[in-house]
Design an enzyme around this catalytic site. Structure first.
Site, PDB file in Angstrom:
ATOM      1  N   SER A 188      24.384 -38.717 -33.417  1.00 31.46           N
ATOM      2  CA  SER A 188      23.038 -39.207 -33.771  1.00 31.46           C
ATOM      3  C   SER A 188      23.003 -39.828 -35.154  1.00 31.46           C
ATOM      4  CB  SER A 188      22.037 -38.061 -33.801  1.00 31.46           C
ATOM      5  OG  SER A 188      21.871 -37.528 -32.562  1.00 31.46           O
ATOM      6  N   ALA A 221      19.050 -30.183 -36.960  1.00 33.10           N
ATOM      7  CA  ALA A 221      20.332 -29.615 -36.512  1.00 33.10           C
ATOM      8  C   ALA A 221      21.014 -30.488 -35.438  1.00 33.10           C
ATOM      9  CB  ALA A 221      20.081 -28.223 -35.950  1.00 33.10           C
ATOM     10  N   PRO A 222      22.344 -30.588 -35.457  1.00 34.15           N
ATOM     11  CA  PRO A 222      23.269 -29.946 -36.400  1.00 34.15           C
ATOM     12  C   PRO A 222      23.420 -30.662 -37.741  1.00 34.15           C
ATOM     13  CG  PRO A 222      24.490 -31.209 -34.763  1.00 34.15           C
ATOM     14  CD  PRO A 222      23.035 -31.308 -34.386  1.00 34.15           C
ATOM     15  N   GLY A 224      23.331 -34.586 -38.275  1.00 32.66           N
ATOM     16  CA  GLY A 224      23.801 -35.987 -38.345  1.00 32.66           C
ATOM     17  C   GLY A 224      22.955 -36.841 -39.286  1.00 32.66           C
ATOM     18  N   ASP A 240      14.701 -26.920 -38.899  1.00 25.73           N
ATOM     19  CA  ASP A 240      15.148 -26.745 -37.509  1.00 25.73           C
ATOM     20  C   ASP A 240      15.481 -25.276 -37.293  1.00 25.73           C
ATOM     21  OD1 ASP A 240      16.558 -26.954 -34.937  1.00 25.73           O
ATOM     22  OD2 ASP A 240      16.721 -29.095 -35.404  1.00 25.73           O
ATOM     23  N   ASP A 260       8.763 -24.657 -37.974  1.00 29.88           N
ATOM     24  CA  ASP A 260       8.314 -25.637 -36.989  1.00 29.88           C
ATOM     25  C   ASP A 260       8.056 -26.977 -37.699  1.00 29.88           C
ATOM     26  OD1 ASP A 260       7.095 -27.176 -35.094  1.00 29.88           O
ATOM     27  OD2 ASP A 260       5.519 -25.732 -34.591  1.00 29.88           O
ATOM     28  N   LYS A 305      10.392 -40.889 -28.350  1.00 28.32           N
ATOM     29  CA  LYS A 305      11.180 -40.763 -27.114  1.00 28.32           C
ATOM     30  C   LYS A 305      10.357 -41.335 -25.954  1.00 28.32           C
ATOM     31  CE  LYS A 305      13.894 -38.292 -29.732  1.00 28.32           C
ATOM     32  NZ  LYS A 305      15.209 -38.674 -30.230  1.00 28.32           N
TER      33      LYS A 305
END
Ligand SMILES: C[S@@+](CC[C@H](N)C(=O)[O-])C[C@H]1O[C@@H](n2cnc3c(N)ncnc32)[C@H](O)[C@@H]1O
Length: 355
Positions: A188, A221-222, A224, A240, A260, A305
């Protein structure tokens, strides 16, 4: 022989997004009151004027920099069927009839496996075509920066398009290829790097992506995206519940908070907000709106998205909502949105506040 004029507006797009690219083009055609016939194939879409007049005004007015789903934008001549024994004659003939002149020639293909398979054929034709067009005076040293694009949709089918400086992608096939940094924790990472290339002029990187700036990465996370921010020397609040990459955490530039992202508030005004949380566009938008109208950051990059069918409708609805919210809060900002090469079922939005 009468002159062949470019009656089509041709754009390249990610395969699978042709109807979104077309919906966007039709929106512009309608806005400028130009009646057109749509067409599309894998990785491209076009509108052709029904009155046979040149497309140039519509092509120019629908500025490339403001298009979302188009990777490239061309004023194009009618598609050509080629003889497999002699592909060049028909191309040369059409260029002669168009009276086009240009400074360079790019051979391009749709972003598909079939498109990639045409590389050998294109390589074989590139030099002969170039020298013939030079001899005929079409390819010349000075021609207003115009570029001829030969778009190969098959081994015997091309569409010739023209692009103009300031209103086109400067990337072959409209694709920004980036090398994956081996130390980055996820692929990502390339989405944020591409977004910076897309939205921030290179000469402004030091001022706008500078050392000692502070950023929030929501859905980090993780890591990128956080990795990119840290590479620029920034301090990052990584929000996260999931685990962050251990190596990355050793940089000491990250505060990992298991909170959050939709409700977390920064301790002070930050330089950057970035967000890659997979959730409904309206939810992400409401959160970003809160950040921007309260001026909790100077710039923001976030994904919307788009698992739905009518992605163009959804994106325009979201962007209009965001722009309206900024306006009614009296906050001035520039909103830009692109479907980046490294984006799949999503688009990337950039907002830069004026002050
Ligand atoms: C697509 S991943 C992000 C990948 C990340 N940008 C990278 O480059 O490594 C989405 C992340 O959002 C996180 N997430 C989902 N809902 C969240 C929320 N409400 N608050 C914070 N993080 C959330 C998930 O735990 C997941 O790690």
């Amino acid at each position: 022989m009468s002159e062949t004029v470019p009656t089509s507006w041709l754009v390249y797009c990610r395969p699978g997004f042709e109807s979104d690219a077309l919906a966007e083009m039709q929106h512009h055609a309608k806005r400028h009151d130009v009646s057109c016939e749509p067409a599309h194939g894998e990785g491209w879409a076009s509108l052709t004027r029904t009155d046979g007049e040149p497309i140039n005004d519509l092509h120019r007015l629908a500025a490339f920099g403001k298009l979302i789903f188009a990777r490239q934008s061309l004023a194009a001549l009618p598609a050509l069927a080629l003889s497999r024994d002699d592909r060049l004659t028909a191309i040369l003939e059409q260029i002669k009839n168009s009276r086009w002149s240009f400074e360079e020639i790019w051979h391009e293909t749709p972003d598909t496996n079939d498109g990639k398979a045409l590389a050998g054929l294109i390589k074989a034709l590139t030099k002969p075509l170039q020298s013939m067009l030079k001899k005929r005076g079409a390819l010349r040293g000075k021609a207003g920066g115009r570029r001829l694009h030969i778009f190969w949709t098959d081994g015997d089918r091309v569409q010739l398009g023209m692009s103009f400086p300031g209103n086109r992608s400067e990337l072959l096939n409209g694709i920004r290829r980036l090398r994956f940094p081996s130390r980055a924790p996820s692929r990502s990472t390339l989405k944020l790097e591409e977004a910076w290339h897309e939205f921030i002029p290179r000469e402004e990187w030091d001022a706008r992506l500078g050392e000692h700036m502070q950023a929030a990465d929501l859905g980090a996370a993780p890591g990128g995206w956080t990795w990119q921010l840290v590479q620029r020397g920034m301090y990052v609040y990584a929000i996260d519940n999931g685990p962050m990459d251990k190596q990355l955490m050793l940089t000491g530039q990250i505060d990992h908070l298991k909170e959050d992202g939709f409700t977390w508030e920064p301790p002070q005004r930050l330089d950057w907000l970035v967000c890659d949380i997979v959730d409904k566009p309206v939810r992400v938008l409401a959160m970003v709106e809160r950040w921007l109208t309260r001026k909790w950051c100077r710039e923001a990059i976030f994904n919307l998205k788009l698992p739905m069918k009518k992605r163009w409708d959804e994106v325009t609805r979201c962007l209009t909502t965001l722009e309206d919210a900024l306006e009614s809060a009296g906050v001035h900002g520039k909103v830009t949105c692109r479907h980046l090469y490294h984006d799949r079922e999503e688009v990337t939005v950039h907002v830069q506040l004026a002050n």
